[in-house]
Scaffold this active site. Sequence first.
Site, mmCIF file in Angstrom:
data_model
loop_
_atom_site.group_PDB
_atom_site.id
_atom_site.type_symbol
_atom_site.label_atom_id
_atom_site.label_comp_id
_atom_site.label_asym_id
_atom_site.label_seq_id
_atom_site.Cartn_x
_atom_site.Cartn_y
_atom_site.Cartn_z
ATOM 1 N N SER A 29 0.813 -1.217 0.000
ATOM 2 C CA SER A 29 0.000 0.000 0.000
ATOM 3 C C SER A 29 0.844 1.263 0.000
ATOM 4 C CB SER A 29 -0.924 0.014 1.222
ATOM 5 O OG SER A 29 -0.163 -0.024 2.424
ATOM 6 N N ASN A 116 -1.832 -2.457 13.232
ATOM 7 C CA ASN A 116 -3.288 -2.301 13.217
ATOM 8 C C ASN A 116 -3.733 -1.018 13.923
ATOM 9 O OD1 ASN A 116 -3.168 -4.769 12.009
ATOM 10 N ND2 ASN A 116 -4.207 -5.910 13.633
ATOM 11 N N THR A 161 -39.955 27.109 -9.425
ATOM 12 C CA THR A 161 -40.245 25.732 -9.032
ATOM 13 C C THR A 161 -40.510 24.975 -10.326
ATOM 14 O OG1 THR A 161 -42.637 26.107 -8.800
ATOM 15 C CG2 THR A 161 -41.277 26.443 -6.829
ATOM 16 N N HIS A 162 -40.096 23.724 -10.375
ATOM 17 C CA HIS A 162 -40.203 22.927 -11.607
ATOM 18 C C HIS A 162 -39.495 23.616 -12.775
ATOM 19 C CE1 HIS A 162 -43.274 20.502 -9.528
ATOM 20 N NE2 HIS A 162 -43.760 21.671 -9.117
ATOM 21 N N SER A 283 -14.109 26.184 -27.133
ATOM 22 C CA SER A 283 -14.327 24.999 -27.967
ATOM 23 C C SER A 283 -13.225 24.909 -29.013
ATOM 24 C CB SER A 283 -15.687 25.100 -28.661
ATOM 25 O OG SER A 283 -15.793 24.164 -29.708
ATOM 26 N N LYS A 289 -17.787 29.810 -28.350
ATOM 27 C CA LYS A 289 -18.141 29.118 -27.116
ATOM 28 C C LYS A 289 -17.323 29.603 -25.912
ATOM 29 C CE LYS A 289 -20.474 26.026 -26.529
ATOM 30 N NZ LYS A 289 -20.144 24.615 -26.749
ATOM 31 N N GLU A 296 -19.233 22.538 -14.349
ATOM 32 C CA GLU A 296 -19.552 21.241 -14.948
ATOM 33 C C GLU A 296 -18.702 20.131 -14.345
ATOM 34 O OE1 GLU A 296 -21.007 22.589 -19.421
ATOM 35 O OE2 GLU A 296 -18.958 21.874 -19.133
ATOM 36 N N LYS A 331 -8.269 3.351 2.241
ATOM 37 C CA LYS A 331 -7.501 4.589 2.110
ATOM 38 C C LYS A 331 -7.734 5.304 0.783
ATOM 39 C CE LYS A 331 -4.091 2.574 5.128
ATOM 40 N NZ LYS A 331 -4.904 1.322 5.177
#
Length: 464
Positions: A29, A116, A161-162, A283, A289, A296, A331
């Site tokens: 490890s 341990n 809303t929505h 872009s 762009k 994102e 880990k």
Amino acid sequence: MSQDQTTNQSWGGRFSEPVDAFVARFTASVDFDKRLYKHDIQGSIAHATMLAKVGVLSEAERDSIIEGLEAIRAEIEAGQFDWRVDLEDVHMNIEARLTERIGITGKKLHTGRSRNDQVATDIRLWLREEIDIIVGELERLQRGLLDQAEQHAEVIMPGFTHLQTAQPVTFGHHLLAWFEMLCRDRERLLDCRKRVNRMPLGSAALAGTTYPIDRALTCELLGFEAISGNSLDGVSDRDFAIEFCAAAALAMMHLSRFSEELVLWTSAQFNFIELPDRFCTGSSIMPQKKNPDVPELVRGKSGRVYGHLMGLLTLMKSQPLAYNKDNQEDKEPLFDAVDTLRDSLRAFADMIPAIHPKVEVMREAALRGFSTATDLADYLVRKGIPFRDCHEIVGHAVKYGVDSGKDLAEMSLDELRRFSDQIEQDVFEVLTLEGSVNARDHIGGTAPAQVRAAVQRGRELLGR
């Protein structure tokens, strides 16, 4: 061949042949747990100090061990340390190097402990420190939100809303919704830290040790708040890692929601805000762009933290007591969850103060979609009409507005009175955007005065 050449020096006495080269790489490890080196050395210095206090080590042996460990830390930080896969992990690499430097005294360091309880201690020390860093970045983001909310307490935008226009709000009020989410994240992380900050060192392999150790002293030296109460649980508990990942997953969910709104708001269709160029890319084919890459990417990174949470839950679900090799797999997901949350918060803390709202575009959007319809219904309620009847009256008015292409505030008094003779000239006070947001003048409301009051409460919470 010597034992060191044939078998691992930390456990080789029982074995008659070396581990297969592939198995050695497969089970090692050190490639990822070497990032625990500072905390491993910190724990070892405390352990050696305690062993000298109880008479297991002499003061000269303690001093030699501490001096050697500090020299090793300097070697690692200077990039001069030779990490060896055949020594499996960070603990044995450091211990082996210590023995090379100071001789047989280095082999005494492991008295009264096991890898341990050593690794369980290292992870807790590391995660405790990382939580403090993460909370610092989270608070920096919160302060940025508070500054923006105060500056734009009166900038009106549509609330949704929505994803449909609902009622007008202010940009400051909207930002404070994000602030509240982060408050809960902060509480969870600080609460998680309490359970991280418990010391398993002294549990040894699983059953404690016969040496006269002073766990209270070690606990004090390492700054832990409490000592694990059971040696079996002390070495095998990974609840704290799972709990952190759960808190991290929630925080990343919140950042993902922020990201989604930022992506929408920067689109040509919304055009609510401008993000600085340094947080965007272009872009390769479309020269016009400007892509909101940071939001994102943060939105995308939330999924990996969710995966780490499920991975750790699955890792632990069928393990018998006490320690098992499975726990080596704790880990990498924990490390990545920490890195992802910390870096995402840092990116947002840098970005949020630089957001520029497009005030007129937001206002124009709030004028569309009959956003003051509820205000008209509330106005009629105050005239003594039952709310359900008011709802129907305003619904008819909105239908007329859709057919005629007029917002409620654009209708004449005579047009509005078609739907209720209770409507008077004072109705136009509630149909304006300013009248709407100012009317909700209560704790948690949209009124600019309440936004500023919430900002002040936020600053008091953060100690600023």
